[in-house]
Write a protein that holds these residues in place. Structure first.
Motif, mmCIF file in Angstrom:
data_model
loop_
_atom_site.group_PDB
_atom_site.id
_atom_site.type_symbol
_atom_site.label_atom_id
_atom_site.label_comp_id
_atom_site.label_asym_id
_atom_site.label_seq_id
_atom_site.Cartn_x
_atom_site.Cartn_y
_atom_site.Cartn_z
ATOM 1 N N VAL A 74 5.975 -9.098 11.833
ATOM 2 C CA VAL A 74 6.350 -9.433 10.454
ATOM 3 C C VAL A 74 7.574 -8.630 9.973
ATOM 4 N N ASN A 75 7.770 -7.434 10.526
ATOM 5 C CA ASN A 75 8.914 -6.599 10.131
ATOM 6 C C ASN A 75 10.190 -7.105 10.797
ATOM 7 N N THR A 76 10.611 -8.292 10.403
ATOM 8 C CA THR A 76 11.868 -8.889 10.877
ATOM 9 C C THR A 76 12.426 -9.717 9.726
ATOM 10 N N ASN A 91 0.805 -1.237 0.000
ATOM 11 C CA ASN A 91 0.000 0.000 0.000
ATOM 12 C C ASN A 91 0.832 1.279 0.000
ATOM 13 N N TYR A 92 2.110 1.204 0.383
ATOM 14 C CA TYR A 92 2.945 2.416 0.428
ATOM 15 C C TYR A 92 3.667 2.687 -0.884
ATOM 16 N N MET A 93 3.451 1.845 -1.883
ATOM 17 C CA MET A 93 4.166 2.045 -3.150
ATOM 18 C C MET A 93 3.761 3.349 -3.833
ATOM 19 N N LEU A 152 14.918 -1.791 2.438
ATOM 20 C CA LEU A 152 15.070 -2.458 3.735
ATOM 21 C C LEU A 152 14.006 -1.914 4.691
ATOM 22 N N CYS A 153 14.280 -1.920 5.991
ATOM 23 C CA CYS A 153 13.263 -1.459 6.947
ATOM 24 C C CYS A 153 13.958 -1.113 8.259
ATOM 25 N N SER A 154 13.742 0.114 8.742
ATOM 26 C CA SER A 154 14.427 0.537 9.974
ATOM 27 C C SER A 154 13.921 -0.237 11.190
ATOM 28 N N LEU A 155 12.654 -0.640 11.166
ATOM 29 C CA LEU A 155 12.116 -1.396 12.304
ATOM 30 C C LEU A 155 12.753 -2.789 12.354
ATOM 31 N N ALA A 156 12.818 -3.448 11.197
ATOM 32 C CA ALA A 156 13.424 -4.785 11.141
ATOM 33 C C ALA A 156 14.891 -4.725 11.587
ATOM 34 N N VAL A 207 7.135 9.634 5.338
ATOM 35 C CA VAL A 207 7.401 8.990 4.044
ATOM 36 C C VAL A 207 8.479 7.928 4.264
ATOM 37 N N CYS A 208 8.226 6.720 3.777
ATOM 38 C CA CYS A 208 9.218 5.651 3.928
ATOM 39 C C CYS A 208 10.097 5.589 2.675
ATOM 40 N N ALA A 209 11.329 6.050 2.835
ATOM 41 C CA ALA A 209 12.260 6.070 1.696
ATOM 42 C C ALA A 209 12.650 4.656 1.269
ATOM 43 N N PHE A 210 12.517 3.692 2.179
ATOM 44 C CA PHE A 210 12.827 2.300 1.806
ATOM 45 C C PHE A 210 11.781 1.786 0.811
ATOM 46 N N MET A 211 10.523 1.983 1.157
ATOM 47 C CA MET A 211 9.447 1.530 0.254
ATOM 48 C C MET A 211 9.562 2.221 -1.103
ATOM 49 N N LYS A 212 9.949 3.504 -1.082
ATOM 50 C CA LYS A 212 9.958 4.296 -2.329
ATOM 51 C C LYS A 212 11.165 3.979 -3.225
ATOM 52 N N PRO A 222 -0.666 0.857 14.318
ATOM 53 C CA PRO A 222 -0.155 0.685 15.688
ATOM 54 C C PRO A 222 1.359 0.841 15.842
ATOM 55 N N GLU A 223 2.108 1.024 14.739
ATOM 56 C CA GLU A 223 3.546 1.311 14.875
ATOM 57 C C GLU A 223 3.813 2.779 15.218
ATOM 58 N N CYS A 224 2.763 3.598 15.249
ATOM 59 C CA CYS A 224 2.980 5.051 15.402
ATOM 60 C C CYS A 224 3.445 5.444 16.806
ATOM 61 N N ALA A 282 11.555 0.602 16.915
ATOM 62 C CA ALA A 282 10.478 1.402 16.307
ATOM 63 C C ALA A 282 10.826 1.657 14.848
ATOM 64 N N CYS A 283 9.797 1.960 14.099
ATOM 65 C CA CYS A 283 9.979 2.376 12.708
ATOM 66 C C CYS A 283 10.231 3.875 12.701
ATOM 67 N N HIS A 284 11.277 4.321 11.994
ATOM 68 C CA HIS A 284 11.630 5.743 12.064
ATOM 69 C C HIS A 284 10.555 6.637 11.425
ATOM 70 N N VAL A 285 9.724 6.059 10.565
ATOM 71 C CA VAL A 285 8.660 6.856 9.919
ATOM 72 C C VAL A 285 7.480 7.001 10.885
ATOM 73 N N HIS A 286 7.035 5.872 11.412
ATOM 74 C CA HIS A 286 5.865 5.913 12.300
ATOM 75 C C HIS A 286 6.184 6.524 13.664
ATOM 76 N N ASP A 287 7.425 6.341 14.117
ATOM 77 C CA ASP A 287 7.815 6.918 15.410
ATOM 78 C C ASP A 287 7.639 8.445 15.395
ATOM 79 N N ALA A 297 7.860 -4.097 -2.515
ATOM 80 C CA ALA A 297 7.582 -3.965 -1.074
ATOM 81 C C ALA A 297 8.926 -3.738 -0.388
ATOM 82 N N VAL A 298 9.174 -4.417 0.719
ATOM 83 C CA VAL A 298 10.497 -4.352 1.359
ATOM 84 C C VAL A 298 11.009 -5.775 1.583
ATOM 85 N N LEU A 299 12.316 -5.884 1.844
ATOM 86 C CA LEU A 299 12.982 -7.187 1.831
ATOM 87 C C LEU A 299 12.321 -8.235 2.733
HETATM 88 FE FE1 SF4 Z 1 9.793 -0.383 7.808
HETATM 89 FE FE2 SF4 Z 1 8.704 1.834 8.693
HETATM 90 FE FE3 SF4 Z 1 9.179 1.602 6.130
HETATM 91 FE FE4 SF4 Z 1 7.243 0.139 7.266
HETATM 92 S S1 SF4 Z 1 7.308 2.378 7.046
HETATM 93 S S2 SF4 Z 1 8.798 -0.592 5.829
HETATM 94 S S3 SF4 Z 1 8.121 -0.239 9.266
HETATM 95 S S4 SF4 Z 1 10.726 1.657 7.747
#
Ligand code: SF4
Ligand code: 13P
Length: 364
Positions: free
Chosen positions: A154-156, A65-67, A126-130, A320-325, A249-251, A221-226, A100-102
């Motif tokens: 799931v974010n692991t 959904n974040y694409m 990648l993903c900062s939370l993972a 904005v999640c730069a990993f997803m983008k 709920p990651e917010c 935590a996820c750096h975007v939602h945090d 998506a992410v890895l």
């Molecule tokens: Fe990871 Fe946060 Fe990006 Fe989701 S929004 S993929 S938790 S960095």
């Protein structure tokens, strides 16, 4: 502090103070992730080529959904992490190209059938939370708690899932946590890596009359939602009186918002916690015309498609999640054209990670 594990009470007391900044470098967003930077001719070429290659390769395109919107628009399935895992594992396509992410690609690679190739359009996603989840800390916790149960979000990555008993996604985290509380009586539980979701698990334990000292949390935590803080939601509620709020709920605002509901300050139906997919359902179903959206702003695209008449207000427009983008329309095209980047997982790790993933897919 990254990846540290604390008894739940201590983690909750600390969570609004500790440094939860990303333990990995956040990449720049490629210019082509922004639709205005792609000419009409190029977009038409890429879309036509993707359609042609999809047939030629017998491929399924999955998009989170974040694409970026133009990636969502060429996808066969768009959804949250749980939905993408369900769609990918149910498909018989020869190629599963997942924007998506890895960690999501790894789930498909673990569950794919032998004839299926799993492709990721970018290896930078990648993903900062993972990245907060450190497998050595989990092993150390397990040595101290030999009867312990590990629930990993799931974010692991696959090494962490291989050390886990259960996985859950945001869409079924409450169900999985409840299941574990009921089916693993008395055993210590480690929930990781998201401390805000962990807070949610703690509230659930308390509600079920269970002692909180059974629960341990990782301070991730996820750096975007945090960065979606209570003041962002409050400010938007002040600017849009009567608006409903829907929160991932990651917010960083999760605990404060849950306390507002518990104290009766905000009616429950006006403030809901949902996965990205659950948010889309919420905006379609709520009678409210204005909805404050607390998650990565990419989710606004499928939400506004689902309910074009509703006014959607991002709680923090900078989320904005730069990993997803890192996934772009050109990336999807090149991925199908060159069959890159193939995601594979070590056989032994995949075998060990399969069980918790299957549990995640079955507790829905
Ligand atoms: Fe990871 Fe946060 Fe990006 Fe989701 S929004 S993929 S938790 S960095
Ligand atoms: P969903 O499971 O809701 O898709 O969330 C995954 C994620 O990375 C959110 O940031």
């Amino acid at each position: 502090m990254a990846g540290d594990i604390f008894p739940a009470r201590e983690a909750i007391a600390l969570m609004d103070e500790v440094d939860l900044s990303p333990p990995i470098e956040v990449p720049l967003i490629p210019a082509s992730a922004f639709p205005e930077n792609i000419s009409r001719e190029e977009r038409e070429f890429l879309r036509a080529e993707i359609a042609r290659l999809k047939k030629e390769r017998n491929a399924l395109i999955l998009a989170h959904n974040y694409m970026p919107p133009d990636v969502q628009d060429v996808a066969d399935a768009i959804g949250d992490s749980l939905y993408l895992a369900q769609q990918g594992t149910a498909s018989d396509a020869d190629v599963l190209c997942e924007a998506a992410v890895l960690f999501m690609n790894q789930i498909l690679a673990i569950m794919a059938r032998p004839h299926q190739k799993v492709l990721a359009p970018s290896l930078e996603a990648l993903c900062s939370l993972a990245a907060h989840a450190d497998v050595n800390k989990i092993r150390a916790w397990k040595r101290e708690h030999s009867d312990g149960v590990v629930i990993s979000y799931v974010n692991t990555y696959v090494d962490v899932k291989a050390e886990s008993d259960y996985c859950c996604a945001s869409a079924n985290s409450a169900k999985v946590i409840k299941y574990v509380i009921e089916h693993e009586p008395g055993r210590p539980i480690l929930f990781l890596p998201d401390v805000y979701l962990g807070f949610y698990a703690a509230k659930l334990l308390e509600k079920m009359g269970e002692p909180l000292d059974r629960l341990f949390l990782m301070m991730g935590a996820c750096h975007v939602h945090d960065r979606i803080k209570p003041h962002h939601v409050e400010e938007q509620r002040r600017l849009h009186p009567g608006a409903a709020a829907v929160i991932h709920p990651e917010c960083g605002c999760t605990s404060a918002c849950m306390r507002q509901i518990a104290s009766g300050m905000v009616p429950e139906e006006m403030m809901q916690f949902r996965s990205t997919q659950g948010m889309i359902k919420f905006v379609r179903e709520t009678p409210e015309q204005t909805v404050i959206v607390a998650t990565e702003i990419g989710n606004i695209h499928p939400m506004s498609k689902a309910a074009p008449e509703k006014k959607l207000i991002p709680a923090n427009p900078e989320a904005v999640c730069a990993f997803m983008k890192q996934n772009t329309l050109r990336g999807v095209y090149e991925s199908l054209r060159d069959l890159k980047y193939e995601i594979t997982v070590d056989r032994d790790l995949a075998e060990r990670a399969r069980k918790p993933i299957e549990r995640m897919l079955s507790i829905v």
